[in-house]
Design a protein around this motif. Structure first.
Motif, PDB file in Angstrom:
ATOM      1  N   ASN A 161       0.806  -1.228   0.000  1.00 38.74           N
ATOM      2  CA  ASN A 161       0.000   0.000   0.000  1.00 38.74           C
ATOM      3  C   ASN A 161       0.836   1.274   0.000  1.00 38.74           C
ATOM      4  O   ASN A 161       0.492   2.220  -0.694  1.00 38.74           O
ATOM      5  CB  ASN A 161      -0.951   0.015   1.203  1.00 38.74           C
ATOM      6  N   LYS A 200       4.636   0.486  -2.589  1.00 41.67           N
ATOM      7  CA  LYS A 200       4.332  -0.184  -3.860  1.00 41.67           C
ATOM      8  C   LYS A 200       5.486  -1.045  -4.362  1.00 41.67           C
ATOM      9  O   LYS A 200       5.599  -1.331  -5.544  1.00 41.67           O
ATOM     10  CB  LYS A 200       3.938   0.822  -4.956  1.00 41.67           C
ATOM     11  N   GLU A 227       3.847  -6.332  -5.315  1.00 35.71           N
ATOM     12  CA  GLU A 227       2.537  -6.354  -5.943  1.00 35.71           C
ATOM     13  C   GLU A 227       1.632  -7.247  -5.102  1.00 35.71           C
ATOM     14  O   GLU A 227       2.104  -8.130  -4.381  1.00 35.71           O
ATOM     15  CB  GLU A 227       2.650  -6.905  -7.360  1.00 35.71           C
TER      16      GLU A 227
END
Length: 181
Positions: free
Chosen positions: A112, A115, A118
């Protein structure tokens, strides 16, 4: 409705309060040892897969020809992934006593916020955890001597499941190693 970030922030605060996760600059020194342990665990998973697959190895160490240990390949694969996750959260100054707390901190900070990971990478860890949970359930069922019908609630572990877990572990650890460089 709360965002995923808000939910994770609340969870992490709760884990901190319940002392399932700790935050301290001192924990940052655990990153390298955890990453080394993750690779060592992954190597053990490969060894177990090789023993399960190679008749010559089985013979050399005195195991019956039908010996296989795919369940342990999956367990060790999960723990190699989990230990690399501990390395990633250690970099942030966290130390965890809870698998759920580790995954929450990892998702919050690496999916979150930064990044770097994934969502699919995180799902590999969660999938491996679920498989390990099935095996733990099987152990508990066996330990408590429940009826045979209850033992069969956990699906049989196949070579393909073991190989997939090992491949996922390698990809997950490699991804975290790249992030932590």
């Amino acid at each position: 409705m709360k965002s995923r970030t808000e939910v994770l922030t609340k969870k992490i605060k709760s884990y901190l309060k319940r002392m399932q996760v700790f935050k301290s600059e001192e924990h940052k020194k655990l990153e390298t040892p955890f990453l080394a342990k993750a690779r060592k665990n992954f190597t053990v998973g490969n060894l177990l897969l090789n023993i399960s697959e190679q008749e010559e190895l089985k013979k050399m160490i005195g195991l019956p020809a039908d010996f296989e240990t795919y369940d342990w390949v999956i367990i060790v694969s999960y723990y190699s992934m989990y230990t690399s996750a501990l390395a990633a959260i250690a970099r942030l100054g966290f130390k965890s006593k809870s698998h759920a707390a580790t995954i929450a901190v990892l998702e919050h900070h690496y999916v979150n916020e930064s990044k770097s990971l994934e969502t699919k990478d995180l799902h590999k860890l969660v999938k491996a955890y679920a498989i390990s949970e099935q095996l733990i359930t099987k152990l508990i069922q066996t330990k408590t001597k429940r009826e045979t019908a209850q033992y069969d609630a956990t699906p049989e572990i196949s070579k393909e499941m073991a190989q997939t877990a090992l491949n996922d572990a390698d990809e997950f650890i490699t991804k975290l190693e790249e992030i932590l460089k």
